[in-house]
Design a protein around this motif. Sequence first.
Motif, short mmCIF file in Angstrom:
data_model
loop_
_atom_site.label_atom_id
_atom_site.label_comp_id
_atom_site.label_asym_id
_atom_site.label_seq_id
_atom_site.Cartn_x
_atom_site.Cartn_y
_atom_site.Cartn_z
N UNK A 1 -3.87 6.91 5.56
CA UNK A 1 -4.90 6.41 4.65
C UNK A 1 -4.22 5.66 3.51
N UNK A 2 -3.99 4.37 3.66
CA UNK A 2 -3.17 3.62 2.69
C UNK A 2 -3.79 3.46 1.31
N UNK A 3 -5.12 3.44 1.20
CA UNK A 3 -5.74 3.19 -0.10
C UNK A 3 -5.34 4.24 -1.12
N UNK A 4 -5.32 5.51 -0.71
CA UNK A 4 -4.94 6.58 -1.64
C UNK A 4 -3.47 6.45 -2.04
N UNK A 5 -2.62 6.04 -1.09
CA UNK A 5 -1.20 5.84 -1.40
C UNK A 5 -1.04 4.67 -2.36
N UNK A 6 -1.76 3.59 -2.11
CA UNK A 6 -1.67 2.40 -2.96
C UNK A 6 -2.10 2.73 -4.40
N UNK A 7 -3.13 3.52 -4.51
CA UNK A 7 -3.61 3.90 -5.85
C UNK A 7 -2.57 4.72 -6.59
N UNK A 8 -1.90 5.63 -5.89
CA UNK A 8 -0.89 6.48 -6.52
C UNK A 8 0.39 5.70 -6.85
N UNK A 9 0.60 4.56 -6.18
CA UNK A 9 1.81 3.76 -6.40
C UNK A 9 1.47 2.42 -7.04
N UNK A 10 0.49 2.42 -7.93
CA UNK A 10 0.00 1.16 -8.50
C UNK A 10 0.74 0.75 -9.77
N UNK A 11 1.55 1.63 -10.33
CA UNK A 11 2.26 1.25 -11.56
C UNK A 11 3.48 0.39 -11.22
N UNK A 12 4.23 0.03 -12.23
CA UNK A 12 5.35 -0.90 -12.02
C UNK A 12 6.69 -0.18 -12.00
N UNK A 13 6.70 1.12 -11.71
CA UNK A 13 7.96 1.86 -11.68
C UNK A 13 8.75 1.51 -10.42
N UNK A 14 10.07 1.72 -10.43
CA UNK A 14 10.88 1.42 -9.24
C UNK A 14 10.41 2.16 -7.99
N UNK A 15 10.03 3.44 -8.12
CA UNK A 15 9.59 4.19 -6.94
C UNK A 15 8.28 3.65 -6.40
N UNK A 16 7.38 3.25 -7.27
CA UNK A 16 6.13 2.67 -6.80
C UNK A 16 6.38 1.35 -6.10
N UNK A 17 7.27 0.53 -6.65
CA UNK A 17 7.55 -0.75 -6.01
C UNK A 17 8.16 -0.53 -4.62
N UNK A 18 9.13 0.38 -4.51
CA UNK A 18 9.74 0.65 -3.20
C UNK A 18 8.69 1.17 -2.22
N UNK A 19 7.76 1.96 -2.69
CA UNK A 19 6.70 2.47 -1.81
C UNK A 19 5.81 1.34 -1.32
N UNK A 20 5.42 0.45 -2.23
CA UNK A 20 4.58 -0.67 -1.81
C UNK A 20 5.31 -1.60 -0.87
N UNK A 21 6.62 -1.77 -1.10
CA UNK A 21 7.40 -2.67 -0.25
C UNK A 21 7.70 -2.07 1.11
N UNK A 22 8.19 -0.83 1.15
CA UNK A 22 8.73 -0.25 2.37
C UNK A 22 7.71 0.53 3.18
N UNK A 23 6.73 1.14 2.53
CA UNK A 23 5.74 1.95 3.25
C UNK A 23 4.45 1.18 3.47
N UNK A 24 3.90 0.63 2.38
CA UNK A 24 2.64 -0.11 2.50
C UNK A 24 2.87 -1.53 3.01
N UNK A 25 4.10 -1.99 2.93
CA UNK A 25 4.50 -3.33 3.40
C UNK A 25 3.60 -4.41 2.80
N UNK A 26 3.40 -4.32 1.51
CA UNK A 26 2.60 -5.32 0.80
C UNK A 26 3.44 -6.59 0.56
N UNK A 27 2.76 -7.69 0.44
CA UNK A 27 3.42 -8.91 -0.01
C UNK A 27 3.70 -8.76 -1.50
N UNK A 28 4.94 -9.05 -1.89
CA UNK A 28 5.34 -8.90 -3.28
C UNK A 28 6.05 -10.17 -3.72
N UNK A 29 6.11 -10.44 -5.00
CA UNK A 29 6.86 -11.62 -5.47
C UNK A 29 8.33 -11.53 -5.08
N UNK A 30 8.86 -12.64 -4.59
CA UNK A 30 10.26 -12.64 -4.16
C UNK A 30 11.17 -12.24 -5.33
#
Length: 540
Positions: A43-72
Motif C-alpha cells: 500500500x504505497x500511499x501510506x508509505x509515501x505519506x510517512x516519507x513526505x518530508x525532506x530528510x535523507x531517509x525519506x528521500x531514499x525511501x521515495x527513490x529506492x522503494x516507491x521509485x518516484x521520479x525525483x529531481x536529478x
Amino acid sequence: MHVSRLADAARTLVPLLRGAGWTAAGLRAHLGEAATAALYRGEPAAVRRAASDDSPLSFLTRLLVLREEVPWRRCAEALGEDLARALVSAETLGLREDRARMLIDVRPHVLSGVDRWVFSDADASMTSHVPGPDHVLGVGSASVSLLQSVPDSPVDTLLDLGTGSGVQALAQFPCARRVVATDVHPRALDFARATFAGALADPAVAPDAAPEVEVAAGPWFEPVAGRRFDRIVSNPPFVVGPPAVGHVYRDSGLALDGASELVLSQMPRHLNPGGTGHAVAAWVHREDQPWQARVASWLPSHGVRAWVLQRDVADPALYVGTWLRDESLDPRGPEADRRTREWLDFFEREGVTGVGFGFVALTRLGDDEPSEVVAEELAQEFSDPLGPEVEEYFLRAGWLAHAQGHGEILACRFGLRPGVACERVDVADSATGMGFRPAVQRLSRTDGPRFSHEVDEHIGAIVAGLHPEGLCLGEVVHLYCAARDLDAAEVGPQVSAAVVDLVRHGLLLPADLLEDGSPLAPAEAAVSTRPAGADAEGAR
C-alpha cells in the motif's frame, strides 16, 4: 544492464546506505509501525505519506522503494554525483531531462541476523507494474521460508542452486567459507553479483568474515558437475503446471513437479558425506498415489536420510488462481480465463487432485546405507526458525537409526525436553450425566515446530519418570508395571514404540545426545535436573 557496472555501483551504494542508517530497523523506525505494515501489504500511499518530508531517509525511501521520479540534482546530492552517474550507466537509474527514477529494487533486509541489501527487479507492490517473463524476484515469501529452514552452523562449502537475486547465498555468508551461486538466467546473475558485491563492501562486516564467492551460469547442476558441497540450498522454479516457461523465476519448463524431482534426485550426488541439502518443493496429489510415496520415489535407495514436511495443500483451482494473480493477471479478465481453463484441463488430464508445498531436508549417508525418508504434515502454526530443528532432527534420526529394536531402546536413558507441556482434557461425562471424564492427554513442545503427541495415562506417567542420569527406560517400565500389576513384557514394546516417536519429534532426548561433547549438550538443550532418585517415584 552491464554486470560489472551494477556490481561496482553496489560496492559504493551499500556503504552509503549503511552510513545513512537506511537499514530494515532504520526504515521501520523512520516510517513507523503502521506505514511499515502498509509497505509489506503493498500500500504505497501510506508509505509515501510517512516519507513526505525532506530528510535523507525519506528521500531514499521515495527513490529506492516507491521509485518516484525525483529531481536529478537532488538525487546527485543524496547519492553523490559519481554514484548517481554509475547507476545511470548501469541502466538501473533512469534519467530523463532533469528527472531521475530508480528502475530496480534495492531493499534492506535482516538475513541471519545481519543487515543486508538485496538488488532485484522492481516488483508490483509499490508501483503499477506487471513483472515480465525475465523478472528477477527479491526476497519473496518462499525465499524467507527456505532461509528460516536452513541451519546456520559453520560449513566450508555451500552451493546456492538457482540463486536468483542471491538471497539464500547472502543469508549463508556468516556460515560458509566458500560460496558457489548458480543460475540459468543471466539477468538473475547480474543482480546476484550486485547483491554479493554490496555485502562484501559493507564496512560493518569484517573482511576476514566474508566468504569466497563464485558465480556460475548454467542450468540445474551442470555448472558444478563433479563437485560436492557441505551444504546445498535451493529455491527452484517449483511451480506445478504444463511444460512451459512463462516466468523464468517460477516455471522450469518441466511438466508437473518435474523441477522438484530433478533437484531432489540429483542433490545427494553433490553432497559430501554428512553434508545436508535444503529445498522448498512442490508435489502433486493423486488419488492413486500417496504424496509421501511420490516424493520418496525421487530419492535414491541408498545413501540419504530425508525429512519431507508438507506445509500446505491447495486444490487445483486455488493453486492456479494464486499463481495467475502472482503475475498480476486480473482473474476476471479474458487472459486469466483462458489460462485458467488450459491449466485446469492439464491438471485434469494428469489426474491431479491437489498440489502440496513444503520443505525437504536431506543428509548424505554412506553409499552402502539404506535410505530413510520420513514424510509428514507440518500444518500447525509456529514462529521459531526451522533451521535449528532440522539440524537437531538429523541428530535424533541418526541416533534412532543405530538403536536396534525394542530391547536397545528400553536399555537407554532419556530426558524430557525443557518446555514440554502436558495437557489433560476432560469432557462432560455423558454416561453419568454429571461431572467430567478424562478424554485425552497430550505432550506438546512449546518451542520449535510445536510438535504434539497424544499419549495414554501409562506412557504419560512413564515419560514423567525419565531422567538422563537416572534409570533406563526398561527399569522405569518395570517399576511402573509392578506398582500397577501390569505385564512389563507386554507394556515394554508399546512404550518403546511411543518413545521412538517422541524422540523423532524432540519431546524426549536420548541421554547419549546430552553428554559432554554432543551438539545437544549446551544449556539450551539441557533437561530437567531432578535428582536421579526421583525416577521411581515419578513412575508411580
